[in-house]
Design an enzyme around this catalytic site. Sequence first.
Site, PDB file in Angstrom:
ATOM      1  N   GLU A 141       0.816  -1.210   0.000  1.00 10.08           N
ATOM      2  CA  GLU A 141       0.000   0.000   0.000  1.00 10.08           C
ATOM      3  C   GLU A 141       0.852   1.262   0.000  1.00 10.08           C
ATOM      4  OE1 GLU A 141      -3.552   0.044   2.394  1.00 10.08           O
ATOM      5  OE2 GLU A 141      -3.583  -2.152   2.436  1.00 10.08           O
ATOM      6  N   HIS A 313       4.694  -9.945  17.471  1.00 15.85           N
ATOM      7  CA  HIS A 313       5.418 -11.139  17.891  1.00 15.85           C
ATOM      8  C   HIS A 313       6.798 -11.213  17.252  1.00 15.85           C
ATOM      9  CE1 HIS A 313       6.601 -15.410  18.070  1.00 15.85           C
ATOM     10  NE2 HIS A 313       6.058 -15.325  19.272  1.00 15.85           N
ATOM     11  N   LYS A 354      10.930 -11.530  26.432  1.00 20.31           N
ATOM     12  CA  LYS A 354      10.923 -10.637  25.268  1.00 20.31           C
ATOM     13  C   LYS A 354      11.122  -9.181  25.673  1.00 20.31           C
ATOM     14  CE  LYS A 354       7.890 -13.874  22.860  1.00 20.31           C
ATOM     15  NZ  LYS A 354       6.516 -14.162  22.387  1.00 20.31           N
TER      16      LYS A 354
END
Length: 403
Positions: A141, A313, A354
């Site tokens: 896009e 993620h 994380k």
Amino acid sequence: NPHIPSVTASAVLGESESMPDDHPTCQGHDFNTTTSSSKDDTSQLDAIMQSMLSTGFQATNVGKAVNEIRRMRKWRLSDTPWKEGDDEALRDPNLRSKIRARIFFAYTSNQISCGQREVIKFLVQHKMVDVIVTTAGGIEEDIIKCFEPTYMGDFKLPGKELRKKGINRIGNLLVPNKNYCKFEDWMAPLISKMHDEQDEKWMEQAKRLVSNDGADEKEPIKPFSYTPSEFIARMGKEINNEDSVLYWAYKNDIPVFCPALTDGSVGDMIYFHSYKRPGFTLDISRDIRLINDLSVQSYGTGQIIIGGGLVKHHTCNANLMRNGADYSVYINTGHEFDGSDGGASPDEAISWGKIRITADPVKVCADATIVFPLIVSQTFAKDVEEWKESTKDCICWLPDGKE
């Protein structure tokens, strides 16, 4: 009061502990202090944003996000004193003052579909982020908008009628089919050209193998294929349009990772191409090596993630490879009741490694089109030239520069 039952008195009028004298109080912006006659628009916006931290609810989280981004941009390795047992090459205080955090920036495709594209382009144009992660729509896009605009619509426009007219709806935005046709006209020759280059490399390697030219070389012959990030960089180069995020990413050597590149119009083009001429391949394994290495080879990292799912993620998982990001800002509307990755809180990410256990991450639960431009106005947009000057000699990992 003898007229009130004792159980009611203790329940309703029970004593409370005193709050500490220095505990923050709730107070919002007072427009009496920043009327248009006494302040310009920029000063008024700054005053409103400064008050958000003490306004409460998601306004407070917006204020915390501003502070977290300021911290990740300001951090230098010199903030952490060298100690015995640390890398001797990092002992020099001057060197430590030139090592900054690597900033990972992730966003879902809707952020390019809407006017957020211009905000993102600003960050990439001025090299204020180091690594980008997005979805297929975030790639295609951006290119499509170089050919044709996206139009304003309405959330309630009927899909049946739009389908008959060949108009696609993204929320309250409209994208005519002709936009994708122009993208195909541009993309198809590029895929063919890159396929030619791939086959030419393969032919060169085959000739070397047959002639045994590469048998004794230090670097043995390796099969050649473009990676998705190389493919995307080539798109940025070929579009050669300063309105494009990918153009500036290519120009500033900022890698753009898209592990689901085929999940959209680009995938359609590759699918169509495979019937015309099979054999074009993309090597996703080298990309996972690269993004993970960029994380591991960082003395500090920050992550700004707009949206959830794959981009969230993939970015967090890369930072897991170094035992977590030091600074984190999430902006999304996901909730954790269903166990989704998008709704997972920063604290859940800490449990996975994380985000570091020493971090102070922030999640803003809001529409990013509203809050992210405001956050940028108080961070990246505040010091464009100062940032360039202060980081021109900086590195994120020692091998990136000279001692």
